[in-house]
Design a protein around this motif. Structure first.
Motif, PDB file in Angstrom:
ATOM      1  N   GLU A 171       2.951   0.336  -9.212  1.00 42.10           N
ATOM      2  CA  GLU A 171       3.922  -0.392 -10.020  1.00 42.10           C
ATOM      3  C   GLU A 171       3.693  -1.891  -9.863  1.00 42.10           C
ATOM      4  N   ARG A 172       3.776  -2.590 -10.987  1.00 42.13           N
ATOM      5  CA  ARG A 172       3.631  -4.045 -10.974  1.00 42.13           C
ATOM      6  C   ARG A 172       4.927  -4.665 -10.458  1.00 42.13           C
ATOM      7  N   LYS A 173       4.788  -5.516  -9.470  1.00 42.80           N
ATOM      8  CA  LYS A 173       5.907  -6.295  -8.933  1.00 42.80           C
ATOM      9  C   LYS A 173       5.526  -7.756  -9.082  1.00 42.80           C
ATOM     10  N   GLY A 174       5.978  -8.366 -10.166  1.00 43.51           N
ATOM     11  CA  GLY A 174       5.545  -9.731 -10.477  1.00 43.51           C
ATOM     12  C   GLY A 174       4.074  -9.713 -10.819  1.00 43.51           C
ATOM     13  N   GLN A 175       3.259 -10.440 -10.068  1.00 42.90           N
ATOM     14  CA  GLN A 175       1.811 -10.459 -10.283  1.00 42.90           C
ATOM     15  C   GLN A 175       1.081  -9.459  -9.388  1.00 42.90           C
ATOM     16  N   ASP A 176       1.816  -8.793  -8.507  1.00 48.27           N
ATOM     17  CA  ASP A 176       1.210  -7.891  -7.527  1.00 48.27           C
ATOM     18  C   ASP A 176       1.419  -6.438  -7.927  1.00 48.27           C
ATOM     19  N   TRP A 177       0.616  -5.569  -7.306  1.00 42.47           N
ATOM     20  CA  TRP A 177       0.746  -4.127  -7.499  1.00 42.47           C
ATOM     21  C   TRP A 177       1.154  -3.498  -6.173  1.00 42.47           C
ATOM     22  N   GLU A 180       3.290   3.151  -4.952  1.00 50.27           N
ATOM     23  CA  GLU A 180       4.624   3.701  -4.739  1.00 50.27           C
ATOM     24  C   GLU A 180       4.635   4.870  -3.762  1.00 50.27           C
ATOM     25  N   ILE A 181       3.500   5.480  -3.524  1.00 52.52           N
ATOM     26  CA  ILE A 181       3.445   6.597  -2.578  1.00 52.52           C
ATOM     27  C   ILE A 181       3.422   6.072  -1.144  1.00 52.52           C
ATOM     28  N   SER A 182       2.583   5.066  -0.884  1.00 49.74           N
ATOM     29  CA  SER A 182       2.490   4.510   0.475  1.00 49.74           C
ATOM     30  C   SER A 182       3.380   3.288   0.663  1.00 49.74           C
ATOM     31  N   ASN A 183       3.907   2.739  -0.430  1.00 53.11           N
ATOM     32  CA  ASN A 183       4.722   1.520  -0.430  1.00 53.11           C
ATOM     33  C   ASN A 183       3.950   0.299   0.081  1.00 53.11           C
ATOM     34  N   GLU A 184       2.627   0.308  -0.096  1.00 53.67           N
ATOM     35  CA  GLU A 184       1.790  -0.798   0.333  1.00 53.67           C
ATOM     36  C   GLU A 184       1.314  -1.593  -0.876  1.00 53.67           C
ATOM     37  N   SER A 185       1.155  -2.897  -0.675  1.00 53.45           N
ATOM     38  CA  SER A 185       0.577  -3.732  -1.732  1.00 53.45           C
ATOM     39  C   SER A 185      -0.890  -3.373  -1.900  1.00 53.45           C
ATOM     40  N   ILE A 186      -1.358  -3.492  -3.128  1.00 54.24           N
ATOM     41  CA  ILE A 186      -2.754  -3.187  -3.406  1.00 54.24           C
ATOM     42  C   ILE A 186      -3.282  -4.192  -4.414  1.00 54.24           C
ATOM     43  N   ASP A 187      -4.493  -4.610  -4.210  1.00 56.47           N
ATOM     44  CA  ASP A 187      -5.135  -5.560  -5.105  1.00 56.47           C
ATOM     45  C   ASP A 187      -5.577  -4.847  -6.385  1.00 56.47           C
ATOM     46  N   GLN A 188      -5.497  -5.550  -7.488  1.00 56.67           N
ATOM     47  CA  GLN A 188      -5.891  -4.971  -8.774  1.00 56.67           C
ATOM     48  C   GLN A 188      -7.325  -4.446  -8.739  1.00 56.67           C
ATOM     49  N   SER A 189      -8.221  -5.153  -8.076  1.00 54.79           N
ATOM     50  CA  SER A 189      -9.620  -4.710  -8.004  1.00 54.79           C
ATOM     51  C   SER A 189      -9.737  -3.375  -7.265  1.00 54.79           C
ATOM     52  N   GLU A 190      -8.860  -3.139  -6.298  1.00 57.46           N
ATOM     53  CA  GLU A 190      -8.884  -1.850  -5.598  1.00 57.46           C
ATOM     54  C   GLU A 190      -8.436  -0.725  -6.510  1.00 57.46           C
ATOM     55  N   ILE A 191      -7.468  -0.985  -7.375  1.00 56.19           N
ATOM     56  CA  ILE A 191      -7.025   0.035  -8.341  1.00 56.19           C
ATOM     57  C   ILE A 191      -8.186   0.377  -9.260  1.00 56.19           C
ATOM     58  N   ILE A 192      -8.860  -0.644  -9.774  1.00 57.34           N
ATOM     59  CA  ILE A 192      -9.958  -0.425 -10.713  1.00 57.34           C
ATOM     60  C   ILE A 192     -11.063   0.379 -10.064  1.00 57.34           C
ATOM     61  N   ASN A 193     -11.333   0.137  -8.781  1.00 59.58           N
ATOM     62  CA  ASN A 193     -12.397   0.852  -8.074  1.00 59.58           C
ATOM     63  C   ASN A 193     -12.045   2.306  -7.747  1.00 59.58           C
ATOM     64  N   LEU A 194     -10.777   2.701  -7.949  1.00 58.08           N
ATOM     65  CA  LEU A 194     -10.380   4.083  -7.667  1.00 58.08           C
ATOM     66  C   LEU A 194     -10.862   5.072  -8.719  1.00 58.08           C
ATOM     67  N   LEU A 195     -11.275   4.573  -9.855  1.00 57.99           N
ATOM     68  CA  LEU A 195     -11.709   5.474 -10.936  1.00 57.99           C
ATOM     69  C   LEU A 195     -13.003   6.161 -10.601  1.00 57.99           C
TER      70      LEU A 195
END
Length: 195
Positions: A171-177, A180-195
């Motif tokens: 979930e986007r929180k302002g400019q950050d992601w 929601e499962i771990s409740n940890e912040s994650i960088d957008q580049s890490e999300i993209i690399n999950l594919l």
């Protein structure tokens, strides 16, 4: 207005259709335009069904054509004579100008170049912001999703059942992601690399 979706289920198919027509718009990867209609009529039909008068609707269609850089003469063109990208833009306009509370998209930008995809997704995001509507979009394009989504739900295949299950929810929180499962912040580049 709230709708009892469980109560709607056992009703007649006509009631389901009315609810869908009143509340949902769709953008399909294959666009599903009416092939024997011109471009503007494909957009006009759902607007007329929603009760809009034809003059106002045509004015909105002309304005939207300009906004997405489609020449006005293409409004009268049969959709079979349009390029794939032009047909997809017509599909976006049909969904957006019908002004339904929920827009569903099935890989709506899959057949578009990155510049056009970004422009159309900006239009979707602006529409949501201006109308308070929602969009549920299925996409393999994680960079595009990261730029436009408020929430990303990643699905994976459960090897045992061979069914789709939720892998991660961001979930986007302002400019950050935030995961929601771990409740940890994650960088957008890490999300993209999950594919």
């Amino acid at each position: 207005m709230e709708t009892d979706m469980v109560g709607l289920w056992p009703q007649k198919i006509a009631n389901h259709s009315k609810f869908r027509n009143d509340h949902f718009s769709f953008i399909f990867q294959e666009n599903n335009l009416l092939e024997h209609f011109c471009a503007s009529d494909n957009i006009l039909v759902p607007m007329l069904l929603a009760g809009k008068d034809s003059k106002t609707a045509m004015d909105e269609i002309r304005h939207a054509f300009k906004e997405i850089h489609l020449p006005e003469h293409l409004m009268a063109q049969n959709t079979r004579m349009l390029s794939g990208g032009q047909r997809q833009r017509i599909s976006f306009l049909r969904a957006l100008l019908s002004k339904k509370p929920v827009l569903f998209g099935d890989e709506p930008t899959g057949n578009l170049d990155p510049v056009t995809a970004r422009a159309l997704m900006t239009m979707v995001k602006d529409n949501i912001g201006n109308t308070g509507s929602s969009a549920i979009i299925v996409s393999h394009d994680l960079p595009l999703a990261c730029n436009f989504a408020d929430r990303i739900i990643m699905l994976k295949v459960d090897e045992e059942t061979q069914m789709g299950v939720i892998g991660n929810i961001f979930e986007r929180k302002g400019q950050d992601w935030v995961n929601e499962i771990s409740n940890e912040s994650i960088d957008q580049s890490e999300i993209i690399n999950l594919l």
